[in-house]
Design an enzyme around this catalytic site. Structure first.
Site, PDB file in Angstrom:
ATOM      1  N   PHE A  31       0.906  -1.326  -0.025  1.00  0.00           N
ATOM      2  CA  PHE A  31       0.218  -0.276   0.084  1.00  0.00           C
ATOM      3  C   PHE A  31       0.844   1.317   0.144  1.00  0.00           C
ATOM      4  O   PHE A  31       0.186   2.277   0.605  1.00  0.00           O
ATOM      5  CB  PHE A  31      -0.932   0.002   1.353  1.00  0.00           C
ATOM      6  CG  PHE A  31      -1.803  -1.221   1.410  1.00  0.00           C
ATOM      7  CD1 PHE A  31      -2.684  -1.636   0.475  1.00  0.00           C
ATOM      8  CD2 PHE A  31      -1.471  -1.913   2.403  1.00  0.00           C
ATOM      9  CE1 PHE A  31      -3.224  -3.053   0.746  1.00  0.00           C
ATOM     10  CE2 PHE A  31      -2.164  -3.365   2.623  1.00  0.00           C
ATOM     11  CZ  PHE A  31      -2.818  -3.837   1.771  1.00  0.00           C
ATOM     12  N   GLU A  35      -5.688   3.217  -6.596  1.00  0.00           N
ATOM     13  CA  GLU A  35      -5.849   4.495  -5.755  1.00  0.00           C
ATOM     14  C   GLU A  35      -7.361   4.867  -5.665  1.00  0.00           C
ATOM     15  O   GLU A  35      -8.131   5.283  -4.349  1.00  0.00           O
ATOM     16  CB  GLU A  35      -4.966   5.710  -6.175  1.00  0.00           C
ATOM     17  CG  GLU A  35      -3.744   5.556  -6.771  1.00  0.00           C
ATOM     18  CD  GLU A  35      -2.808   4.666  -5.699  1.00  0.00           C
ATOM     19  OE1 GLU A  35      -2.953   4.790  -4.474  1.00  0.00           O
ATOM     20  OE2 GLU A  35      -1.811   3.981  -6.385  1.00  0.00           O
ATOM     21  N   GLY A  57      -0.025  -7.728  -4.693  1.00  0.00           N
ATOM     22  CA  GLY A  57      -1.430  -8.208  -4.446  1.00  0.00           C
ATOM     23  C   GLY A  57      -2.653  -7.666  -5.486  1.00  0.00           C
ATOM     24  O   GLY A  57      -3.768  -8.586  -5.404  1.00  0.00           O
ATOM     25  N   GLY A  79      -5.625   3.041 -14.469  1.00  0.00           N
ATOM     26  CA  GLY A  79      -5.271   2.581 -12.884  1.00  0.00           C
ATOM     27  C   GLY A  79      -6.619   2.586 -12.086  1.00  0.00           C
ATOM     28  O   GLY A  79      -7.792   3.371 -12.356  1.00  0.00           O
ATOM     29  N   PRO A 119     -11.345  -8.655 -14.671  1.00  0.00           N
ATOM     30  CA  PRO A 119     -12.567  -8.357 -13.847  1.00  0.00           C
ATOM     31  C   PRO A 119     -12.352  -8.814 -12.386  1.00  0.00           C
ATOM     32  O   PRO A 119     -12.768  -8.282 -11.446  1.00  0.00           O
ATOM     33  CB  PRO A 119     -13.618  -9.019 -14.544  1.00  0.00           C
ATOM     34  CG  PRO A 119     -13.315  -9.003 -15.907  1.00  0.00           C
ATOM     35  CD  PRO A 119     -11.788  -9.234 -15.925  1.00  0.00           C
ATOM     36  N   LYS A 120     -12.086 -10.107 -11.880  1.00  0.00           N
ATOM     37  CA  LYS A 120     -12.063 -10.717 -10.635  1.00  0.00           C
ATOM     38  C   LYS A 120     -11.020 -10.005  -9.666  1.00  0.00           C
ATOM     39  O   LYS A 120     -11.584  -9.534  -8.683  1.00  0.00           O
ATOM     40  CB  LYS A 120     -11.532 -12.261 -10.665  1.00  0.00           C
ATOM     41  CG  LYS A 120     -12.869 -13.009 -11.329  1.00  0.00           C
ATOM     42  CD  LYS A 120     -12.577 -14.496 -10.789  1.00  0.00           C
ATOM     43  CE  LYS A 120     -13.767 -15.549 -11.396  1.00  0.00           C
ATOM     44  NZ  LYS A 120     -13.421 -16.940 -11.382  1.00  0.00           N
ATOM     45  N   THR A 121      -9.834  -9.731 -10.386  1.00  0.00           N
ATOM     46  CA  THR A 121      -8.837  -8.947  -9.531  1.00  0.00           C
ATOM     47  C   THR A 121      -9.228  -7.570  -9.271  1.00  0.00           C
ATOM     48  O   THR A 121      -8.939  -7.079  -8.454  1.00  0.00           O
ATOM     49  CB  THR A 121      -7.390  -8.950  -9.851  1.00  0.00           C
ATOM     50  OG1 THR A 121      -7.444  -8.738 -11.218  1.00  0.00           O
ATOM     51  CG2 THR A 121      -7.069 -10.786 -10.013  1.00  0.00           C
TER      52      THR A 121
END
Length: 708
Positions: free
Chosen positions: A237, A675, A464, A672, A602-604
Site C-alpha cells: 500500500f 488509488e 497483490g 489504473g 474483472p475478478k482481481t
C-alpha cells in the site's frame, strides 16, 4: 491510439494465476527463503524522541549466547553512498552514521545472532544513555510553524478566496490522524554477499529495480551486481515504495558477519520504520450561487513530516481538478516534527484531500438544499480545469447513476436524522474520487515454447492487485491461446525492466508492454509462415525446428497523450446504521463504482475496489496512530490497540465498473484503479453518518464517543 484488445463482459475473468500457490503456502515471501548459514537480526530502538546518544553499552548483548555482533554508530562500517559531497541538508535517514536522535524508536543498534530468539533477548540487554532535548510531535500545536515545501508555491486560478463573496458559502476545518499501512506481511529482508562486490537480497519491495538501484548507490556497486528477488509481496500500500534504513542495515550486517542475515521488523517497528499516511489539518472554503454553481474553492492543508526529511503529497490537488470552478486557490504546508518520515499510502494525498473536499461539498449541498449528486452534476467538469485539455475519457456521470441505483439513493431523506430502522438511525452518503491515469515505460520478454506455452517476463512486482493475472489475460487474448498456457515470471531484478508498482500505473504500463510484445511475437510467427497469419504456433515451431521463439519489447506511450488530461474516476456510496444510545456506527451497505477504462481482469479488479473500500471505511471509523506527546512515543503500535476493520465490520461491498475503454492511453483501453478504490470513501462514510444523525464529525476517526 485505438483500443484493440479483445473485449469480454466485465462479469467474466480469469481467476488469480498465483491463487493456488498463495492458499497452499507454496508462494515464498521474502522472509521464507532457506539460505545456507542464515543469521538473524533484531533492531534496538531509541527510547527518547530528540537528542543524542551520550553512551551505549553493548557488552552484555555481545556476550549473550549465539550473538555474532552488535552494530551501532560506533562500529558500523563505512557505507560509501552515505558520504556525498554537497548533499542537501535534508534527506532519508542514514542509519548508524552518528549519535543524533530524531524520533522515538529510531534504530540505534542491530543485533545479529544464530537464532531470532537469541537476537531478541540480546536486544533487551543493550543500554543507552542520552542527552535529551525538547521534542515536538503535536501537529495541532505546531501548525503555525508550517512552511511551504521547497520549490513549491501556492496555486491560484481566477480570484483568491472568491468563495467569501458568494451568496452561499461554507468554511470548515477537517483533520485526518496518522494512519499506518499495516500490511499482513511484515517488512523483511534476507541479505547475502556472494563476493566482495556482489550481493543478493530477498526483500519486501514494490520495485525490485529501484531497490537494486538504491543498494547499488549505497554500496557503490554496479547495479547488475545487486540481485533483488520479490516474486510475492504480502501487501504494501506504499510502505515498500522506497529502500528503508533497515534494508541497508541488513546488507551492512551481512557484510560484517560474512554470512546471510535475515531481518524481519516487528509489528511495533512497522509503526516507526516504513512510513505512514501523515497527520494532516485542512481548511476548505466553498462558495456557490443559490442554484448551486460553484463560485470559488479555497483549500489549505498542513501535513506533518520529519525534521530530517521533507515528505510532500498532493493533498490539495484534488480541489484544483475535481470541479468546474472559475476561482480556485490552494496552499500546502509542511510541519517538521520529531517523527519518522511519512510515505505514500494508498491514494496518497488525494485520499486525504478528498475527505475534506467531498465532506465540504456535502455540507454545501445541505445549505443549498440540493441533492449531493445533483450538486456535483451542476459543477461537472467537461474538460480539465487545470490544463484546459480534453479528457482522454471520462464517464463519471454514468458512475454516479450506477452507484445511486445500486445503493437505493432514492430512499435517502435530505433531512438528517429522519430515518430509522429497528431502533437504529439510517443514513446515506457519497463521495467522489479521482487520480491520474499514467503510462510509463516497461520492457517484456514474450517467449513461445514448442509445447505451446507462452512465457511472459518482466521485473515488476505484484503486491497483490493481480498484475500477473492481468498479464496472463492480455497475453492469452492477444495470442489467441488458453490462459492456462501462459506463464508469468516477475519480481526479479534480472528480468527486463519495468516500473515500481505504485501510482495505479502498472496494468496500463506493463499490460501495454505485454500487448506490444505479443503483437511483435505474432508478427515474427507471421514471417515464419511466409507472411500469412497462423495461430498454430506449435506447428510452426516444429516445422522450422525451433525450440522456441521470443521477442523482448520496450513499450511506451506516444506523444499524442500530451494532448489529453488522463484520470481515473470513482464514486462511493455508503449506507450506515447508527445506534443513537451508544454511538456505534455500522456500515450496512457499500457500493463503489470505478470509471477506469476497459477492465482487463474483472475478478482481481473487483478485489482491488473492495479492498480499497475497506481501507476507506477503516480510515473513516477506526484508524488512528496515537502519540503520547509527553514522551513522543506511540501508545498503540500493535494490532490490539490500532483498530482496523475486521470481517464483522464490513458488509458485502459491491464493486461496479463503467467498463468503457479509454481510446488514447494504451492499446487495451485500461486505466489504473488502485488509488481511486480508496479516494472518496472516508467522506462517503462521514456524510452518511451526518445524514443519519445530524452530527458532522470533521476529525477522523468517527468513534462512538463523538456521536453521543
Amino acid at each position: 491510439m485505438e483500443s484493440r484488445a479483445i473485449r469480454k463482459p466485465v462479469e467474466e475473468g480469469l481467476s488469480r494465476v498465483d491463487g493456488r500457490l498463495k492458499v497452499t503456502g507454496a508462494a515464498k515471501y521474502s522472509a521464507e527463503y532457506n539460505v545456507k548459514g542464515l543469521t538473524y537480526g533484531v533492531m534496538v530502538g531509541s527510547t527518547i524522541t530528540r537528542g543524542n546518544i551520550k553512551s551505549i553499552d553493548t557488552k552484555q548483548a555481545e556476550h549473550a549466547p549465539g550473538v555474532f555482533t552488535v552494530i551501532t554508530y560506533l562500529n558500523c562500517p563505512n557505507i560509501p553512498g552515505y558520504h556525498i559531497e554537497n548533499a542537501p541538508p535534508k534527506g532519508p535517514l542514514k542509519i548508524f552514521i552518528d549519535d543524533k536522535i530524531y524520533f522515538n524508536g529510531q534504530p540505534i543498534a542491530l543485533i545479529i545472532a544464530d537464532t531470532y530468539e537469541r537476537a531478541l533477548f540480546a536486544a533487551s540487554l543493550v543500554k543507552a544513555d542520552y542527552n535529551k532535548e525538547e521534542h515536538q510531535t503535536n501537529l495541532k500545536k505546531n501548525l503555525d510553524a508550517g512552511v511551504l515545501p521547497k520549490n513549491t508555491k501556492d496555486y491560484l486560478r481566477g480570484q483568491e478566496d472568491a468563495y467569501k463573496s458568494a451568496p452561499i458559502k461554507i468554511e470548515q476545518e477537517y483533520i485526518l490522524p496518522t494512519e499506518v499501512h499495516n500490511p499482513m506481511e511484515l517488512h523483511a529482508i534476507i541479505a547475502r554477499w556472494d563476493a566482495d562486490d556482489k550481493v543478493t537480497v530477498w526483500d519486501k519491495t514494490q520495485g525490485v529495480k529501484s531497490t537494486q538501484r538504491n543498494i547499488a548507490l549505497a554500496f557503490k556497486l554496479p547495479p547488475d551486481n545487486v540481485q533483488v528477488t520479490a516474486p510475492f509481496v504480502g501487501g504494501a500500500f506504499g510502505a515498500a515504495l522506497r529502500t528503508w534504513p533497515h534494508e541497508i542495515a541488513a546488507v551492512v550486517a551481512a557484510q560484517v558477519v560474512k554470512r546471510p542475515v535475515k531481518l524481519v521488523l516487528s509489528r511495533a517497528d512497522m509503526f516507526t520504520s516504513v512510513g505512514y499516511r501523515p497527520h494532516t489539518w485542512q481548511k476548505v472554503g466553498l462558495g456557490a450561487t443559490t442554484d448551486g454553481k460553484l463560485v470559488g474553492i479555497t483549500h489549505e492543508a498542513s501535513g506533518q513530516t520529519s525534521v530530517y526529511e521533507d515528505f510532500t503529497e498532493g493533498v490539495v490537488n484534488i480541489s484544483q481538478l475535481m470541479y468546474a470552478s472559475p476561482n480556485v486557490n490552494t496552499r500546502y504546508k509542511l510541519v517538521s516534527l520529531n517523527v519518522n518520515t511519512p510515505t505514500p499510502m494508498r491514494g496518497p494525498g488525494e485520499a486525504t484531500g478528498a475527505y475534506a473536499l467531498e465532506s465540504a461539498m456535502d455540507e454545501l449541498s445541505y445549505q443549498l438544499n440540493i441533492d449531493p449528486i445533483e450538486l456535483r452534476l451542476r459543477n461537472y467538469a467537461e474538460t480539465d480545469p487545470l490544463s484546459g485539455k480534453p479528457y482522454s475519457s471520462k464517464f463519471l456521470k454514468e458512475a454516479y447513476q450506477l452507484g445511486a441505483d445500486r445503493i437505493g439513493w432514492n430512499e435517502r431523506n435530505q433531512k438528517p436524522g429522519s430515518v430509522t430502522k429497528d431502533g437504529w438511525l439510517v443514513g446515506y452518503g457519497m463521495g467522489a474520487g479521482m487520480f491520474g491515469a499514467y503510462r510509463s515505460n516497461a520492457t517484456v520478454t514474450a517467449r513461445m515454447m514448442a509445447d505451446g506455452t507462452l512465457f511472459l517476463q518482466t521485473a515488476v512486482t505484484d503486491i497483490g492487485p493481480g498484475t500477473g493475472t492481468a498479464m496472463a489475460t492480455i497475453g492469452s487474448e492477444v495470442m489467441g491461446i488458453p490462459a492456462g498456457k501462459v506463464r508469468v515470471n516477475l519480481g526479479d531484478s534480472s528480468l527486463p525492466p519495468s516500473p515500481t508498482q505504485g501510482g495505479s500505473q502498472i496494468t496500463s504500463t506493463v499490460g501495454a508492454a505485454v500487448y506490444d510484445a505479443c503483437m511483435e511475437l505474432k508478427d515474427k510467427f507471421k514471417q515464419l509462415n511466409g507472411g500469412a497469419d497462423s495461430a498454430d504456433y506449435v506447428q510452426l515451431l516444429n516445422k522450422n525446428n525451433l525450440p522456441q521463439l521470443e521477442v523482448t519489447t520496450l513499450s511506451k506511450g506516444g506523444p499524442e497523450m500530451g494532448n489529453y488530461a488522463a484520470y481515473s474516476w470513482s464514486v462511493h456510496f455508503i449506507q450506515v446504521h447508527v445506534n443513537p444510545a451508544t454511538g456505534v456506527v455500522k456500515v450496512n451497505k457499500a457500493v463503489s463504482v470505478a470509471d477506469a477504462g476497459h477492465i482487463v481482469s474483472p475478478k482481481t479488479a473487483a478485489s482491488q475496489i473492495k479492498g480499497g473500500s475497506i481501507m476507506g471505511i477503516g480510515m473513516a471509523l477506526m484508524e488512528e496512530a496515537v502519540i503520547d506527546h509527553r514522551y513522543g512515543r506511540l501508545v498503540n503500535n500493535n494490532f490490539a490497540d490500532y483498530h482496523m476493520p475486521v470481517q464483522a465490520d464490513i458488509p458485502q461491498v459491491e464493486a461496479l465498473f463503467v467498463n468503457k475503454p479509454d481510446p488514447h492511453l494504451n492499446p487495451m483501453g485500461a486505466k489504473g484503479m488502485g488509488e481511486i478504490a480508496t479516494i472518496g470513501v472516508a467522506a462517503a462514510v462521514a456524510n452518511a453518518v451526518y445524514n443519519a444523525t445530524g452530527k458532522r464529525i470533521r476529525e477522523l476517526p468517527i468513534t462512538p464517543d463523538k456521536l453521543i
